[in-house]
Design a protein around this motif. Structure first.
Motif, PDB file in Angstrom:
ATOM      1  N   ASP A  49      -0.578  -6.177  -6.029  1.00 14.81           N
ATOM      2  CA  ASP A  49       1.077  -6.662  -5.908  1.00 14.81           C
ATOM      3  C   ASP A  49       1.498  -7.157  -4.525  1.00 14.81           C
ATOM      4  O   ASP A  49       0.379  -6.410  -4.021  1.00 14.81           O
ATOM      5  N   LYS A  50       1.725  -8.508  -4.551  1.00 11.77           N
ATOM      6  CA  LYS A  50       1.746  -8.865  -3.435  1.00 11.77           C
ATOM      7  C   LYS A  50       2.905  -7.888  -2.173  1.00 11.77           C
ATOM      8  O   LYS A  50       2.467  -7.399  -0.826  1.00 11.77           O
ATOM      9  N   ALA A  51       4.337  -7.437  -3.304  1.00 13.26           N
ATOM     10  CA  ALA A  51       5.034  -6.596  -2.377  1.00 13.26           C
ATOM     11  C   ALA A  51       3.901  -5.078  -1.559  1.00 13.26           C
ATOM     12  O   ALA A  51       4.014  -4.723  -0.966  1.00 13.26           O
ATOM     13  N   GLY A  52       3.860  -4.490  -2.931  1.00 13.00           N
ATOM     14  CA  GLY A  52       2.663  -3.392  -2.362  1.00 13.00           C
ATOM     15  C   GLY A  52       1.540  -3.762  -1.143  1.00 13.00           C
ATOM     16  O   GLY A  52       0.498  -2.416  -0.246  1.00 13.00           O
ATOM     17  N   LEU A  53       0.640  -4.975  -1.452  1.00 14.01           N
ATOM     18  CA  LEU A  53       0.168  -5.208  -0.105  1.00 14.01           C
ATOM     19  C   LEU A  53       0.362  -5.201   0.846  1.00 14.01           C
ATOM     20  O   LEU A  53      -1.107  -4.523   1.706  1.00 14.01           O
ATOM     21  N   LEU A  54       1.191  -5.794   1.155  1.00 11.02           N
ATOM     22  CA  LEU A  54       2.055  -6.174   2.330  1.00 11.02           C
ATOM     23  C   LEU A  54       2.429  -4.841   3.322  1.00 11.02           C
ATOM     24  O   LEU A  54       1.552  -4.929   4.273  1.00 11.02           O
ATOM     25  N   LYS A  61      -2.035  -1.162   9.256  1.00 14.50           N
ATOM     26  CA  LYS A  61      -1.778  -1.936  10.756  1.00 14.50           C
ATOM     27  C   LYS A  61      -3.655  -2.686  10.695  1.00 14.50           C
ATOM     28  O   LYS A  61      -4.566  -2.957  11.785  1.00 14.50           O
ATOM     29  N   VAL A  62      -3.460  -3.335   9.469  1.00 10.09           N
ATOM     30  CA  VAL A  62      -5.104  -4.090   9.267  1.00 10.09           C
ATOM     31  C   VAL A  62      -4.589  -4.958  10.410  1.00 10.09           C
ATOM     32  O   VAL A  62      -3.815  -6.557   9.790  1.00 10.09           O
ATOM     33  N   VAL A  63      -6.178  -5.907  11.626  1.00  6.28           N
ATOM     34  CA  VAL A  63      -6.022  -6.733  12.076  1.00  6.28           C
ATOM     35  C   VAL A  63      -7.401  -7.709  11.853  1.00  6.28           C
ATOM     36  O   VAL A  63      -7.870  -7.213  11.636  1.00  6.28           O
TER      37      VAL A  63
END
Length: 64
Positions: A49-54, A61-63
């Protein structure tokens, strides 16, 4: 969603992501062939889900 993160060291840490254990195994073999050490694969449960993924991306700290 389950993903597999394979990491190895060669003075710095290199990382690859895979969608299956079979693909993660191929990454491990290639990393070892390239001379990386401490090669390991960790299973990661990634929210879809969008909120969980963000939240997951920011926490880890995915860059790109």
């Amino acid at each position: 969603m389950r993903l597999y993160q394979t990491t190895g060291e060669n003075g710095s840490v290199e990382s690859n992501w895979a969608g299956s254990q079979a693909d993660a195994s191929k990454h491990r073999v290639a990393m070892k062939k390239d001379g990386l050490t401490n090669v390991q694969t960790a299973e990661q449960e990634i929210p879809t889900d969008k909120a969980g993924l963000l939240e997951w991306l920011n926490t880890n700290k995915v860059v790109v």
